[in-house]
Design an enzyme around this catalytic site. Structure first.
Site, PDB file in Angstrom:
ATOM      1  N   MET A 175       1.597  31.881  30.836  1.00 20.37           N
ATOM      2  CA  MET A 175       0.255  32.262  31.190  1.00 20.37           C
ATOM      3  C   MET A 175      -0.024  33.635  30.581  1.00 20.37           C
ATOM      4  O   MET A 175       0.326  34.655  31.148  1.00 20.37           O
ATOM      5  CB  MET A 175       0.117  32.294  32.709  1.00 20.37           C
ATOM      6  N   PRO A 176      -0.648  33.692  29.413  1.00 21.20           N
ATOM      7  CA  PRO A 176      -0.948  34.978  28.796  1.00 21.20           C
ATOM      8  C   PRO A 176      -2.118  35.675  29.484  1.00 21.20           C
ATOM      9  O   PRO A 176      -3.056  35.042  29.953  1.00 21.20           O
ATOM     10  CB  PRO A 176      -1.300  34.626  27.349  1.00 21.20           C
ATOM     11  N   ILE A 177      -1.989  36.992  29.534  1.00 23.45           N
ATOM     12  CA  ILE A 177      -3.070  37.846  30.016  1.00 23.45           C
ATOM     13  C   ILE A 177      -3.351  38.860  28.917  1.00 23.45           C
ATOM     14  O   ILE A 177      -2.460  39.579  28.481  1.00 23.45           O
ATOM     15  CB  ILE A 177      -2.689  38.571  31.314  1.00 23.45           C
TER      16      ILE A 177
END
Length: 69
Positions: free
Chosen positions: A1-3
């Site tokens: 889950m990239p931020i």
């Protein structure tokens, strides 16, 4: 889950421009890292030019000096 966090000065960036940044960052992560867009979060932080400094002075001071030139 990239931020992804994008920090910009608070100088009249429109909602449309912010949407373009969100879309572009999401598409880039999908293309380069094969990340699922549904799991990609993009945060945009708008920072006052009084709180953003470069070369020992705030952006506010630099912009005011540029106006006078």
């Amino acid at each position: 889950m990239p931020i992804v966090t994008i920090k910009i000065t608070d100088e009249g960036v429109t909602t449309q421009q912010k949407n373009q940044l969100i879309k572009g960052a999401t598409e880039l992560l999908e293309k380069v890292l094969n990340k699922n867009p549904a799991h990609t979060f993009v945060l945009i932080e708008e920072i006052s030019t009084d709180n953003w400094g470069v070369s020992g002075e705030s952006v506010t001071v630099r912009r005011e000096r540029q106006k006078k030139s």
